[in-house]
Design a protein around this motif. Structure first.
Motif, PDB file in Angstrom:
ATOM      1  N   LEU A 267       0.472  -0.402  -1.134  1.00 15.12           N
ATOM      2  CA  LEU A 267      -0.681   0.290  -1.704  1.00 15.12           C
ATOM      3  C   LEU A 267      -1.890   0.150  -0.779  1.00 15.12           C
ATOM      4  N   VAL A 268      -2.640   1.249  -0.638  1.00 14.12           N
ATOM      5  CA  VAL A 268      -3.878   1.222   0.150  1.00 14.12           C
ATOM      6  C   VAL A 268      -4.973   1.966  -0.604  1.00 14.12           C
ATOM      7  N   ARG A 269      -6.206   1.584  -0.341  1.00  8.08           N
ATOM      8  CA  ARG A 269      -7.346   2.247  -0.978  1.00  8.08           C
ATOM      9  C   ARG A 269      -7.689   3.553  -0.277  1.00  8.08           C
ATOM     10  N   ASP A 270      -7.398   3.634   1.041  1.00  5.19           N
ATOM     11  CA  ASP A 270      -7.561   4.887   1.782  1.00  5.19           C
ATOM     12  C   ASP A 270      -6.646   4.836   2.997  1.00  5.19           C
TER      13      ASP A 270
ATOM     14  N   GLY B 174      -8.377   1.436  -7.763  1.00  2.19           N
ATOM     15  CA  GLY B 174      -8.839   1.825  -6.445  1.00  2.19           C
ATOM     16  C   GLY B 174      -7.754   2.030  -5.398  1.00  2.19           C
ATOM     17  N   TYR B 175      -6.514   1.737  -5.721  1.00  2.00           N
ATOM     18  CA  TYR B 175      -5.420   1.953  -4.768  1.00  2.00           C
ATOM     19  C   TYR B 175      -4.910   3.374  -4.945  1.00  2.00           C
ATOM     20  N   VAL B 176      -5.499   4.298  -4.200  1.00  2.00           N
ATOM     21  CA  VAL B 176      -5.237   5.718  -4.423  1.00  2.00           C
ATOM     22  C   VAL B 176      -4.021   6.246  -3.667  1.00  2.00           C
TER      23      VAL B 176
ATOM     24  N   GLU C 261      -0.046   5.369  -2.107  1.00  2.00           N
ATOM     25  CA  GLU C 261       1.124   4.510  -2.002  1.00  2.00           C
ATOM     26  C   GLU C 261       1.962   5.033  -0.839  1.00  2.00           C
TER      27      GLU C 261
ATOM     28  N   TRP D 196      -2.383   1.671 -10.663  1.00  2.00           N
ATOM     29  CA  TRP D 196      -3.055   1.153  -9.474  1.00  2.00           C
ATOM     30  C   TRP D 196      -4.203   2.033  -9.036  1.00  2.00           C
ATOM     31  N   LYS D 197      -4.130   3.328  -9.309  1.00  2.00           N
ATOM     32  CA  LYS D 197      -5.227   4.227  -8.934  1.00  2.00           C
ATOM     33  C   LYS D 197      -6.505   3.857  -9.681  1.00  2.00           C
TER      34      LYS D 197
ATOM     35  N   GLU E 124      -6.690   2.203   5.920  1.00  2.00           N
ATOM     36  CA  GLU E 124      -6.162   0.841   5.791  1.00  2.00           C
ATOM     37  C   GLU E 124      -4.719   0.725   6.286  1.00  2.00           C
TER      38      GLU E 124
ATOM     39  N   ARG F 231      -0.180  -6.400   0.058  1.00  2.00           N
ATOM     40  CA  ARG F 231      -0.222  -4.958  -0.224  1.00  2.00           C
ATOM     41  C   ARG F 231       1.179  -4.373  -0.407  1.00  2.00           C
TER      42      ARG F 231
END
Length: 161
Positions: A115-118, A69-71, A73, A65-66, A121, A97
């Motif tokens: 999962l979130v991108r930052d 862009g989902y850096v 969890e 997932w990283k 979120e 998500r």
């Protein structure tokens, strides 16, 4: 989840097939056969047998997932307020998500992963829950163990048809 039917013991070959498929679900039947010492048709039949009896539910991709862009969890424990259990469960299901959700015993009713991108979120995703539930969030730093199979042959008498 389909419960396996009892009849034939799982042997060391079945265990090796399960271990190898859990590590590489895309392995060809001929490669799998050579690794476990059987012919491709024999391995194919064993895999089909394990699938038919619900032991192998699916074979899927392990996605990084990283790389998409989902850096981050997060593990989110959710405790619905009285009378809100089903509404909270529907909210979890409606939010894509959330990648995992377990209904558990104990103080919390749900243990989820999302999962979130930052980090920014996170609050907008969880704020809608706060009228209906209490949440407790932890960010996953690493996963030193994931997806390991339990011992398969130690349980005496475990059998499948």
């Amino acid at each position: 989840m389909k419960t396996p039917k009892i009849s034939k013991a799982i042997d060391e070959i079945d265990e090796q097939i399960l271990l190898r498929l859990s590590n590489d679900g895309r392995i060809s039947m001929s490669d799998l056969a050579s690794q476990v010492g059987l012919s491709a048709p024999s391995v194919t039949e064993r895999v089909r047998h394990l699938q038919q009896h619900g032991i192998i539910r699916s074979i899927s991709a392990d996605i990084d997932w990283k790389a998409l862009g989902y850096v981050l969890e997060a593990i989110v424990r959710i405790k619905p307020r009285p009378g809100e259990l089903h509404k909270v469960e529907a909210m979890i299901d409606a939010q894509p998500r959330f990648t995992h959700c377990d209904k558990v015993t104990g103080e919390d009713c749900f243990v989820t992963r999302l999962l979130v991108r930052d980090i920014g979120e996170l609050d907008p995703l969880l704020d809608p829950f706060h009228d209906r539930a209490e949440t407790n969030t932890a960010i996953v730093k690493s996963s030193p163990l994931s997806g390991r199979l339990p011992p398969l042959l130690e349980e005496k008498g475990f059998t499948v048809k």
